[in-house]
Design a protein around this motif. Sequence first.
Motif, short mmCIF file in Angstrom:
data_model
loop_
_atom_site.label_atom_id
_atom_site.label_comp_id
_atom_site.label_asym_id
_atom_site.label_seq_id
_atom_site.Cartn_x
_atom_site.Cartn_y
_atom_site.Cartn_z
N GLU A 5 0.83 -1.20 0.00
CA GLU A 5 0.00 0.00 0.00
C GLU A 5 0.87 1.25 0.00
OE1 GLU A 5 -2.01 -2.85 3.11
OE2 GLU A 5 0.02 -2.13 2.64
N SER A 6 0.27 2.32 -0.48
CA SER A 6 0.89 3.65 -0.39
C SER A 6 -0.22 4.68 -0.42
CB SER A 6 1.87 3.88 -1.54
OG SER A 6 1.20 3.79 -2.79
N GLY A 7 0.13 5.89 -0.01
CA GLY A 7 -0.81 7.00 -0.13
C GLY A 7 -1.46 7.45 1.16
N GLY A 8 -1.16 6.81 2.27
CA GLY A 8 -1.73 7.26 3.53
C GLY A 8 -1.13 8.60 3.96
N GLY A 9 -1.68 9.16 5.02
CA GLY A 9 -1.16 10.42 5.52
C GLY A 9 -2.15 11.08 6.45
N SER A 10 -1.93 12.37 6.69
CA SER A 10 -2.79 13.14 7.58
C SER A 10 -3.47 14.25 6.80
CB SER A 10 -1.96 13.76 8.71
OG SER A 10 -1.36 12.76 9.50
N VAL A 11 -4.78 14.41 7.05
CA VAL A 11 -5.55 15.46 6.39
C VAL A 11 -6.52 16.06 7.40
CG1 VAL A 11 -5.42 14.49 4.08
CG2 VAL A 11 -7.30 13.82 5.58
N GLN A 12 -7.07 17.19 7.03
CA GLN A 12 -8.11 17.82 7.83
C GLN A 12 -9.46 17.23 7.46
OE1 GLN A 12 -7.65 20.27 10.26
NE2 GLN A 12 -5.46 19.86 9.95
N THR A 13 -10.41 17.36 8.36
CA THR A 13 -11.79 16.94 8.07
C THR A 13 -12.26 17.58 6.77
OG1 THR A 13 -12.33 16.66 10.41
CG2 THR A 13 -14.16 17.00 8.90
N GLY A 14 -12.88 16.73 5.93
CA GLY A 14 -13.35 17.21 4.65
C GLY A 14 -12.35 17.05 3.52
N GLY A 15 -11.14 16.67 3.86
CA GLY A 15 -10.11 16.51 2.86
C GLY A 15 -10.20 15.18 2.13
N SER A 16 -9.25 14.95 1.24
CA SER A 16 -9.24 13.75 0.41
C SER A 16 -7.86 13.10 0.44
CB SER A 16 -9.59 14.08 -1.03
OG SER A 16 -10.89 14.61 -1.14
N LEU A 17 -7.86 11.80 0.27
CA LEU A 17 -6.65 11.02 0.10
C LEU A 17 -6.92 9.92 -0.90
CD1 LEU A 17 -5.29 10.48 3.75
CD2 LEU A 17 -4.16 11.76 1.93
N ARG A 18 -5.87 9.47 -1.55
CA ARG A 18 -5.99 8.35 -2.47
C ARG A 18 -4.98 7.29 -2.09
NH1 ARG A 18 -4.70 7.66 -8.86
NH2 ARG A 18 -6.53 6.43 -9.44
N LEU A 19 -5.48 6.11 -1.76
CA LEU A 19 -4.62 4.99 -1.43
C LEU A 19 -4.41 4.12 -2.66
CD1 LEU A 19 -6.15 3.84 1.98
CD2 LEU A 19 -4.43 5.60 1.56
N SER A 20 -3.22 3.57 -2.76
CA SER A 20 -2.90 2.64 -3.84
C SER A 20 -2.42 1.33 -3.26
CB SER A 20 -1.80 3.22 -4.73
OG SER A 20 -2.21 4.42 -5.33
N CYS A 21 -2.68 0.26 -3.98
CA CYS A 21 -2.19 -1.06 -3.58
C CYS A 21 -1.70 -1.77 -4.83
CB CYS A 21 -3.28 -1.87 -2.91
SG CYS A 21 -2.79 -3.58 -2.54
N ALA A 22 -0.41 -2.09 -4.82
CA ALA A 22 0.18 -2.80 -5.95
C ALA A 22 0.41 -4.25 -5.55
CB ALA A 22 1.50 -2.15 -6.34
N ALA A 23 -0.10 -5.15 -6.36
CA ALA A 23 0.06 -6.59 -6.11
C ALA A 23 1.14 -7.15 -7.02
CB ALA A 23 -1.26 -7.31 -6.36
N SER A 24 1.92 -8.07 -6.49
CA SER A 24 2.96 -8.71 -7.28
C SER A 24 3.05 -10.17 -6.89
CB SER A 24 4.29 -8.00 -7.07
OG SER A 24 4.67 -8.05 -5.70
N GLY A 25 3.62 -10.95 -7.81
CA GLY A 25 3.73 -12.39 -7.56
C GLY A 25 2.41 -13.09 -7.84
N GLY A 26 2.45 -14.33 -8.13
CA GLY A 26 1.23 -15.09 -8.38
C GLY A 26 0.44 -14.51 -9.55
N THR A 27 -0.88 -14.58 -9.43
CA THR A 27 -1.77 -14.04 -10.46
C THR A 27 -2.79 -13.12 -9.79
OG1 THR A 27 -1.53 -16.16 -11.62
CG2 THR A 27 -3.22 -14.63 -12.43
N PRO A 28 -2.37 -11.92 -9.44
CA PRO A 28 -3.28 -11.03 -8.72
C PRO A 28 -4.54 -10.69 -9.50
CG PRO A 28 -1.30 -9.85 -9.39
CD PRO A 28 -1.05 -11.29 -9.64
N SER A 29 -4.46 -10.73 -10.83
CA SER A 29 -5.65 -10.42 -11.62
C SER A 29 -6.75 -11.43 -11.42
CB SER A 29 -5.29 -10.33 -13.11
OG SER A 29 -4.77 -11.57 -13.56
N GLY A 30 -6.42 -12.58 -10.88
CA GLY A 30 -7.41 -13.62 -10.61
C GLY A 30 -8.02 -13.54 -9.24
N LEU A 31 -7.69 -12.51 -8.49
CA LEU A 31 -8.16 -12.36 -7.13
C LEU A 31 -9.11 -11.19 -6.98
CD1 LEU A 31 -4.72 -12.75 -5.31
CD2 LEU A 31 -6.46 -14.52 -5.57
N ALA A 32 -10.07 -11.35 -6.10
CA ALA A 32 -10.82 -10.18 -5.65
C ALA A 32 -9.92 -9.41 -4.70
CB ALA A 32 -12.09 -10.62 -4.93
N MET A 33 -10.07 -8.10 -4.68
CA MET A 33 -9.22 -7.28 -3.82
C MET A 33 -10.06 -6.25 -3.09
SD MET A 33 -5.85 -6.78 -6.25
CE MET A 33 -4.88 -6.01 -4.94
#
Length: 122
Positions: A5-33
Amino acid sequence: VQLEESGGGSVQTGGSLRLSCAASGGTPSGLAMGWFRQAPGKKRESVAVISRGGSQSDYADSVKGRFIISRDIAGDTIWLQMNSLKPEDTAVYYCAAGSRYSTLLAGEIDYWGQGTQVTVAS
């Protein structure tokens, strides 16, 4: 399968953040996430889940209308766009993956990321 994961942090109420999750190894496209979160002193809870192809998604009632989960075409990256953040959204957010969409919704998780902290100040 490894999840990072990446993209966490601190924000004020009402703000926005975008989290990302990169999968590697195996066949992540075959998984629900999805994304789960755990606040201090509380149980881990599901936030949003997306199917293998990205055609299905589900959200916790507490985040509906504010958070959006999405997935790239290759199927190995998911994002969580978090808008109108509230102090009660403060938690460690975990990326998770499982073999079935239905069971991931039920909390049956095969793979976990290490988590990323999201803090929303009032």
